[in-house]
Motif scaffolding. Sequence first.
Motif, short mmCIF file in Angstrom:
data_model
loop_
_atom_site.label_atom_id
_atom_site.label_comp_id
_atom_site.label_asym_id
_atom_site.label_seq_id
_atom_site.Cartn_x
_atom_site.Cartn_y
_atom_site.Cartn_z
N LYS A 1 19.42 5.68 -9.94
CA LYS A 1 18.89 4.26 -9.72
C LYS A 1 17.35 4.83 -8.81
CE LYS A 1 22.94 2.49 -8.69
NZ LYS A 1 23.68 1.33 -7.10
N GLU A 2 16.68 3.76 -9.16
CA GLU A 2 15.71 4.04 -8.53
C GLU A 2 15.09 3.09 -7.70
OE1 GLU A 2 11.27 1.23 -8.94
OE2 GLU A 2 11.89 2.52 -10.60
N LEU A 3 16.01 4.67 -6.52
CA LEU A 3 15.83 4.22 -5.02
C LEU A 3 14.73 3.44 -4.18
CD1 LEU A 3 18.23 6.98 -3.74
CD2 LEU A 3 18.57 4.87 -4.56
N PHE A 4 13.46 3.95 -4.65
CA PHE A 4 11.51 3.44 -4.16
C PHE A 4 11.22 3.69 -5.49
CE2 PHE A 4 14.58 6.33 -0.69
CZ PHE A 4 14.71 4.64 0.37
N PRO A 5 10.33 2.59 -5.06
CA PRO A 5 9.20 2.67 -6.46
C PRO A 5 8.15 3.21 -6.23
CG PRO A 5 9.56 0.26 -5.28
CD PRO A 5 10.53 1.58 -4.71
N ALA A 6 7.65 2.91 -7.28
CA ALA A 6 5.54 3.46 -7.67
C ALA A 6 5.41 2.50 -6.69
CB ALA A 6 5.30 3.75 -9.32
N GLY A 7 4.88 3.28 -5.94
CA GLY A 7 3.88 2.33 -4.89
C GLY A 7 4.58 2.10 -3.57
N TYR A 8 5.38 2.92 -3.29
CA TYR A 8 6.20 2.40 -2.37
C TYR A 8 5.22 2.96 -1.03
CZ TYR A 8 9.48 2.92 1.32
OH TYR A 8 10.38 3.62 2.51
N GLN A 9 5.76 2.47 -0.08
CA GLN A 9 4.81 2.97 1.03
C GLN A 9 4.89 2.74 2.49
OE1 GLN A 9 1.72 -0.57 1.31
NE2 GLN A 9 0.36 1.31 0.93
N LEU A 10 5.45 3.79 3.07
CA LEU A 10 6.22 3.75 4.63
C LEU A 10 5.40 2.81 5.34
CD1 LEU A 10 7.13 7.65 5.18
CD2 LEU A 10 8.62 5.95 4.62
N LYS A 11 6.04 2.11 5.94
CA LYS A 11 5.80 1.17 7.11
C LYS A 11 4.27 1.59 8.31
CE LYS A 11 9.73 -2.01 6.33
NZ LYS A 11 11.07 -3.19 7.55
N ASP A 12 5.00 3.01 8.49
CA ASP A 12 4.03 3.07 9.90
C ASP A 12 2.86 4.29 9.35
OD1 ASP A 12 6.39 5.52 8.86
OD2 ASP A 12 6.14 6.37 11.09
N LYS A 13 2.84 4.78 8.13
CA LYS A 13 2.14 5.26 7.08
C LYS A 13 1.84 4.48 5.74
CE LYS A 13 4.18 9.31 8.74
NZ LYS A 13 4.67 11.11 9.38
N ALA A 14 1.90 3.30 6.06
CA ALA A 14 0.76 2.79 4.77
C ALA A 14 -0.54 3.11 4.28
CB ALA A 14 0.99 0.93 4.70
N THR A 15 -1.36 3.25 5.69
CA THR A 15 -2.73 3.48 5.21
C THR A 15 -3.05 4.81 6.49
OG1 THR A 15 -3.82 2.38 7.57
CG2 THR A 15 -3.33 0.89 5.07
N ILE A 16 -4.45 5.39 6.31
CA ILE A 16 -4.49 7.15 6.57
C ILE A 16 -5.75 6.59 7.33
CG2 ILE A 16 -4.86 7.89 4.44
CD1 ILE A 16 -4.00 10.28 6.34
N ASP A 17 -6.60 7.45 8.41
CA ASP A 17 -7.76 6.96 8.95
C ASP A 17 -9.16 8.27 7.77
OD1 ASP A 17 -7.05 5.56 10.98
OD2 ASP A 17 -6.68 6.92 12.86
N VAL A 18 -10.13 7.30 7.81
CA VAL A 18 -10.76 8.33 7.33
C VAL A 18 -12.64 7.80 8.09
CG1 VAL A 18 -12.31 8.05 5.05
CG2 VAL A 18 -9.96 6.80 4.60
N VAL A 19 -12.64 9.20 7.49
CA VAL A 19 -13.88 9.49 8.61
C VAL A 19 -15.34 9.46 7.21
CG1 VAL A 19 -13.02 10.46 10.29
CG2 VAL A 19 -13.63 11.69 8.82
N LYS A 20 -16.77 9.67 7.78
CA LYS A 20 -17.93 9.35 6.98
C LYS A 20 -17.97 8.27 5.76
CE LYS A 20 -18.93 14.11 8.61
NZ LYS A 20 -18.80 15.39 8.26
N GLY A 21 -16.96 7.37 6.22
CA GLY A 21 -17.14 6.49 4.66
C GLY A 21 -17.17 5.14 4.71
N LYS A 22 -17.44 4.47 4.05
CA LYS A 22 -17.54 3.03 4.36
C LYS A 22 -17.35 2.05 4.80
CE LYS A 22 -21.60 3.13 0.76
NZ LYS A 22 -22.07 2.05 -0.40
#
Length: 431
Positions: free
Chosen positions: A295-316
Amino acid sequence: MALLVVIAPFMTTQSAQAASTLDIAAESAILVDAETGKILFSKNPDMKLPPASMTKMMTEYLVLEAIEAGKITWDTTTQISDYAYKISADISSSGTGLTQDVDYKVRDLYNAMAINSDNATTIALAELVAGSEGEFVKMMNKKGKEMGLPDFEFVNSTGLENADLGDNYPKGTEPDGINYMSARSSALLAYHLVNDHPEALEVSRVPQTEFDGHMIDNWNWMLPHDSVNFKQFYYEGVDGLKTGHTDLAGYCFTGTAERNGQRLISVVMKTDSIPARFKETAKLLDYGYNNFNSKELFPAGYQLKDKATIDVVKGKEDQVAIATNAPLTVPVQQGDEKNYTVTYHLDKDKLDKEGALVAPVKKGEKIGTAELVYKGEDAGYIFENKKHVVDVVATETVEKSNWFMLTLDAIGGFFADIFSSIVDMVKGWFN
């Protein structure tokens, strides 16, 4: 309907308890998912036992590897040495009977080895690939280490005992040497064989073929043989892999079957008869197919709710979205899906001291891994220290900010630090 309601709980309990009640009449046994290497059942899986002709799986692997590397081809020919000829004339072991001063093609020798478990053709192939069986044994043990096989030792290419080879036992081994493998190492060897060289199954699934002017049979009775005596052992989906038998080893079998896209690998070692090794294999395969679904338990493109993004420095952009780049698929026992979760392991070398990425960040860039975690007792995998992981990647590109904006940010940060220092100093006056 009422009857179904009554018996449903018992059906569920029976399925869940199948592993604990599964009685396999073999000294050692294992059942493995061929895609992930996940162990579905095991009994004394690390016990070192003689594998008999299951040894030939490594010979098959090295021959196929030599073909893939272009060292030999299926049409390469070779003749039979005195040593191989002597073994072929011994009716006490698997033998098709060979003729000297005749050119045999690699394809025909391989078929006789893989289908009929012929020992002499195995030796002939070992001599062709490495120059001598002694050198071939070195290749076997080296490859076993590369594969990570636990609990193994190869002393010849066939699975016979060296004592049966007389003065021809391979150089560098002991005259009374014996091949050893555990069920786990046999399953791992089979895993590499069917995944690295799936063409091996095109041969191992053949129940009967012609060799050197006569018909030879496959010792795997779970294939669709025409013989009435074999039909009782037929198992749908079985297409390999290798039987084995000596007085010391008993009756062994590394089997593999595929149903509905799910391939399983089974091993039974030291059963007490030819029928027993196939009956016990059928029990293992039945258990796997009746209790586990891939079974495919977690699909491609799965995101943890509390870690869907990550901070970026020196970026636009100040953040970037991250997600898994592939699905997490595993054989799951019925009703057990809820016990699986995902945890991230972000690459610390990619992050600054504050845990942020430093621009530029490219779409698809690997940020770390996502591990499938099972809450409960788990038999694990046939690989040492194996974890079921896929990559965690950035889902978009964040370009590096231009020098002007970086300068403004630096100035802003400088004055912000000064302001914070002044505030702290003033607070100190009134404390």
